[in-house]
Design an enzyme around this catalytic site. Structure first.
Site, PDB file in Angstrom:
ATOM      1  N   ALA A  64      -6.626 -13.650  -5.033  1.00 35.24           N
ATOM      2  CA  ALA A  64      -5.942 -14.088  -3.819  1.00 35.24           C
ATOM      3  C   ALA A  64      -4.740 -13.210  -3.497  1.00 35.24           C
ATOM      4  O   ALA A  64      -3.897 -13.583  -2.693  1.00 35.24           O
ATOM      5  CB  ALA A  64      -5.508 -15.543  -3.972  1.00 35.24           C
ATOM      6  N   HIS A  86       0.825  -1.211   0.000  1.00 37.87           N
ATOM      7  CA  HIS A  86       0.000   0.000   0.000  1.00 37.87           C
ATOM      8  C   HIS A  86       0.863   1.266   0.000  1.00 37.87           C
ATOM      9  O   HIS A  86       0.478   2.296   0.536  1.00 37.87           O
ATOM     10  CB  HIS A  86      -0.983   0.002   1.187  1.00 37.87           C
ATOM     11  CG  HIS A  86      -2.059  -1.031   1.026  1.00 37.87           C
ATOM     12  ND1 HIS A  86      -3.186  -0.798   0.274  1.00 37.87           N
ATOM     13  CD2 HIS A  86      -2.161  -2.298   1.490  1.00 37.87           C
ATOM     14  CE1 HIS A  86      -3.953  -1.897   0.302  1.00 37.87           C
ATOM     15  NE2 HIS A  86      -3.342  -2.819   1.017  1.00 37.87           N
ATOM     16  N   GLU A  93      -7.579  -0.904 -15.297  1.00 38.74           N
ATOM     17  CA  GLU A  93      -8.117  -1.294 -13.988  1.00 38.74           C
ATOM     18  C   GLU A  93      -8.749  -0.094 -13.268  1.00 38.74           C
ATOM     19  O   GLU A  93      -9.814  -0.200 -12.676  1.00 38.74           O
ATOM     20  CB  GLU A  93      -7.010  -1.926 -13.132  1.00 38.74           C
ATOM     21  CG  GLU A  93      -7.548  -2.511 -11.847  1.00 38.74           C
ATOM     22  CD  GLU A  93      -6.873  -3.785 -11.404  1.00 38.74           C
ATOM     23  OE1 GLU A  93      -6.133  -4.411 -12.192  1.00 38.74           O
ATOM     24  OE2 GLU A  93      -7.088  -4.163 -10.242  1.00 38.74           O
ATOM     25  N   SER A 103      -3.703 -11.852 -10.142  1.00 44.49           N
ATOM     26  CA  SER A 103      -4.289 -12.539 -11.299  1.00 44.49           C
ATOM     27  C   SER A 103      -4.866 -11.492 -12.254  1.00 44.49           C
ATOM     28  O   SER A 103      -4.799 -11.647 -13.473  1.00 44.49           O
ATOM     29  CB  SER A 103      -5.363 -13.530 -10.861  1.00 44.49           C
ATOM     30  OG  SER A 103      -6.306 -12.905 -10.032  1.00 44.49           O
ATOM     31  N   SER A 104      -5.378 -10.384 -11.714  1.00 40.41           N
ATOM     32  CA  SER A 104      -5.980  -9.366 -12.590  1.00 40.41           C
ATOM     33  C   SER A 104      -4.918  -8.658 -13.442  1.00 40.41           C
ATOM     34  O   SER A 104      -5.084  -8.531 -14.657  1.00 40.41           O
ATOM     35  CB  SER A 104      -6.799  -8.360 -11.784  1.00 40.41           C
ATOM     36  OG  SER A 104      -6.095  -7.968 -10.652  1.00 40.41           O
ATOM     37  N   LEU A 136      -2.341 -12.301  -5.621  1.00 40.10           N
ATOM     38  CA  LEU A 136      -1.137 -12.608  -6.408  1.00 40.10           C
ATOM     39  C   LEU A 136      -1.227 -11.974  -7.792  1.00 40.10           C
ATOM     40  O   LEU A 136      -0.551 -12.393  -8.726  1.00 40.10           O
ATOM     41  CB  LEU A 136      -0.950 -14.125  -6.522  1.00 40.10           C
ATOM     42  CG  LEU A 136      -0.790 -14.881  -5.201  1.00 40.10           C
ATOM     43  CD1 LEU A 136      -0.622 -16.371  -5.453  1.00 40.10           C
ATOM     44  CD2 LEU A 136       0.410 -14.361  -4.407  1.00 40.10           C
ATOM     45  N   ASP A 163       2.458   1.943  -3.154  1.00 36.09           N
ATOM     46  CA  ASP A 163       2.614   2.339  -4.573  1.00 36.09           C
ATOM     47  C   ASP A 163       1.748   3.540  -4.943  1.00 36.09           C
ATOM     48  O   ASP A 163       2.220   4.485  -5.582  1.00 36.09           O
ATOM     49  CB  ASP A 163       2.411   1.154  -5.540  1.00 36.09           C
ATOM     50  CG  ASP A 163       1.054   0.506  -5.518  1.00 36.09           C
ATOM     51  OD1 ASP A 163       0.244   0.791  -4.605  1.00 36.09           O
ATOM     52  OD2 ASP A 163       0.776  -0.308  -6.444  1.00 36.09           O
ATOM     53  N   TYR A 200     -10.362  -1.244  -0.555  1.00 30.84           N
ATOM     54  CA  TYR A 200      -9.096  -0.767  -1.142  1.00 30.84           C
ATOM     55  C   TYR A 200      -9.232   0.709  -1.503  1.00 30.84           C
ATOM     56  O   TYR A 200      -8.399   1.539  -1.118  1.00 30.84           O
ATOM     57  CB  TYR A 200      -8.749  -1.605  -2.378  1.00 30.84           C
ATOM     58  CG  TYR A 200      -7.431  -1.243  -3.019  1.00 30.84           C
ATOM     59  CD1 TYR A 200      -6.266  -1.925  -2.703  1.00 30.84           C
ATOM     60  CD2 TYR A 200      -7.347  -0.200  -3.944  1.00 30.84           C
ATOM     61  CE1 TYR A 200      -5.058  -1.585  -3.286  1.00 30.84           C
ATOM     62  CE2 TYR A 200      -6.145   0.146  -4.533  1.00 30.84           C
ATOM     63  CZ  TYR A 200      -4.997  -0.549  -4.198  1.00 30.84           C
ATOM     64  OH  TYR A 200      -3.803  -0.200  -4.786  1.00 30.84           O
ATOM     65  N   ASP A 222       1.603  -3.862  -9.538  1.00 29.18           N
ATOM     66  CA  ASP A 222       1.331  -5.210 -10.057  1.00 29.18           C
ATOM     67  C   ASP A 222       1.655  -5.299 -11.541  1.00 29.18           C
ATOM     68  O   ASP A 222       2.330  -6.220 -11.997  1.00 29.18           O
ATOM     69  CB  ASP A 222      -0.142  -5.573  -9.837  1.00 29.18           C
ATOM     70  CG  ASP A 222      -0.510  -5.558  -8.366  1.00 29.18           C
ATOM     71  OD1 ASP A 222       0.419  -5.484  -7.537  1.00 29.18           O
ATOM     72  OD2 ASP A 222      -1.706  -5.616  -8.054  1.00 29.18           O
TER      73      ASP A 222
HETATM   74  C1  GLA Z   1      -3.059  -4.367  -4.961  1.00 32.49           C
HETATM   75  C2  GLA Z   1      -2.911  -3.214  -5.944  1.00 32.49           C
HETATM   76  C3  GLA Z   1      -1.480  -2.665  -5.943  1.00 32.49           C
HETATM   77  C4  GLA Z   1      -1.004  -2.363  -4.520  1.00 32.49           C
HETATM   78  C5  GLA Z   1      -1.286  -3.541  -3.585  1.00 32.49           C
HETATM   79  C6  GLA Z   1      -0.992  -3.206  -2.142  1.00 32.49           C
HETATM   80  O1  GLA Z   1      -2.305  -5.468  -5.378  1.00 32.49           O
HETATM   81  O2  GLA Z   1      -3.245  -3.624  -7.254  1.00 32.49           O
HETATM   82  O3  GLA Z   1      -1.404  -1.538  -6.764  1.00 32.49           O
HETATM   83  O4  GLA Z   1      -1.585  -1.187  -4.042  1.00 32.49           O
HETATM   84  O5  GLA Z   1      -2.636  -3.969  -3.665  1.00 32.49           O
HETATM   85  O6  GLA Z   1       0.354  -2.977  -1.953  1.00 32.49           O
END
Ligand code: GLA
Length: 388
Positions: free
Chosen positions: A124, A36, A161, A128-129, A126, A38, A223, A173
């Protein structure tokens, strides 16, 4: 992965084996530390995994886009004459959002058949999106020879996204999925997008991802709530420091003025982001100096802050991390990704690996009633074309 089974699945779905499709792969990612941070312009340290999403794709003459997945039920057909609309809570929004970004850049798209097949657990933590977004962007870029540089595909996928799916995620990500390199973590400055590849040479140590298998209910809205809370913290502190993002404030600066944030919750959110940013810097030095024990201690501290300050862990993640941290041979353990359920990442000495998986699994089940899945992961390369 042998490609023939993927071709077979594609032909079962779409028929007409005479036109051979192309295959692309994008990994998922695990974030080692820097959670959290980024979307606050901070530092992160993710790496790409050997697990991810395959895209089998071909151009067709009909003016229609067909989207299917071997993991999800929903099958969609969209005539090219219609504009793309979001389909509530459906996986197709990820590739559709990316296709919409191509159209916005005036890249002409013709008819297409797409089949996605993933081996990372969905939803989950990791990515996937991001893996679906990036494999779509990379596959389209290659198919239409649109010459977009990797960074452009990363930004475009993040926009998909943000704008199409409606999650205000940062860039970590998509960046990790795009720029990943075998045996390296990506030390990324999310404000400037400068990055360095840091070798992850874990001799005698395994990286273990464990899925809580807790349904992530309202994760997307929670989020977005955290993103908004960080903006509120900037509104309180921005004038004092003339900054526009929390990452521009050092922990010492924050420590002195934290009482200027009257709202105790917002103060804790800021404390997490600012301290986590410093932890990433410390963790990177540990990797360079091969001080893996200290690296593990930082992972543990990161989880504690995500639990107490940022409140994105919850009973299941906390139980899994708590049981992991108590085990002999564990160097560090924390939640990874957005939280609210999802996965943990732990560094475990090889001689303790089997006991770790068995005992942590049992104790987690006893505490939560849920069965965790364990994956021993490898740090792998980013998005690519799969050549036969
Ligand atoms: C998700 C978001 C990322 C980041 C993480 C938390 O994966 O897609 O951009 O904010 O949560 O670090």
């Amino acid at each position: 992965m042998v490609t023939q089974p993927l071709f077979d699945l594609f032909f079962q779905r779409y028929g007409k084996p005479e036109k051979i499709p192309q295959i692309f792969f994008a990994p998922g990612r695990v974030n080692l530390i820097g959670e959290h941070t980024d979307y606050n312009g901070g530092f992160v340290l993710p790496c790409a995994l050997q697990y991810g999403t395959y895209l089998i794709i071909r151009k067709i003459d009909e003016p229609i886009i067909r989207l299917a997945s071997t993991n999800m039920d929903l099958y969609t057909e969209i005539p090219l004459s219609e504009s793309f609309c979001q389909i509530k809570n459906q996986w197709v929004n990820y590739p559709l959002g990316v296709l919409a970004q191509f159209l916005q850049r005036n890249i002409a798209i013709g008819g297409l058949e797409l089949l996605f097949s993933g081996d990372i657990p969905n939803n989950a933590g990791l990515s996937s999106s991001a893996s679906i977004e990036m494999v779509t962007a990379y596959g389209m870029n290659s198919l239409y020879q649109s010459d977009l540089p990797m960074l452009e595909m990363i930004k475009l996928s993040q926009k998909a996204e943000n704008q199409f799916v409606g999650v205000n995620c940062g860039i970590m990500d998509q960046f990790a999925v795009g720029m990943g390199e075998k045996n390296h973590a990506i030390f990324l400055n999310c404000k400037t997008l400068e990055y360095k590849l840091v070798p992850v040479l874990l001799e005698g140590i395994s990286m273990v991802v464990a899925n809580t298998n807790k349904q992530r209910g309202l994760a997307d809205s929670k989020y977005n709530e955290r993103v908004a809370e960080c903006q509120m913290a900037v509104a309180y502190l921005g004038d004092l420091f003339d900054v526009s993002q929390l990452s521009e404030i050092s922990f010492m600066q924050f420590y002195k003025v934290q009482d200027q944030i009257p709202d105790e919750v917002i103060r804790r959110r800021a404390r997490h982001v600012i301290s986590e940013n410093q932890r990433v810097l410390n963790a990177v030095s540990c990797l360079w100096n091969n001080n893996i024990q200290e690296f593990g201690a930082l992972m543990n501290a990161s989880h504690e802050s995500l639990r107490d300050n940022y409140e994105v862990t919850g009973f299941e993640l906390d139980s899994l991390v708590d049981e992991a941290q108590k085990m002999h041979g564990v160097i560090g353990s924390r939640m990874t990704g957005a939280g609210f359920g999802g996965c943990t990442v732990s560094l475990v000495r090889n001689e303790s690996l089997n006991t770790f998986i068995e005992e942590v699994g049992e104790k987690y089940k006893a505490r939560t009633g849920l069965t965790a899945d364990f994956y021993v992961v490898e740090v792998s390369d980013g998005v690519r074309k799969i050549i036969n």
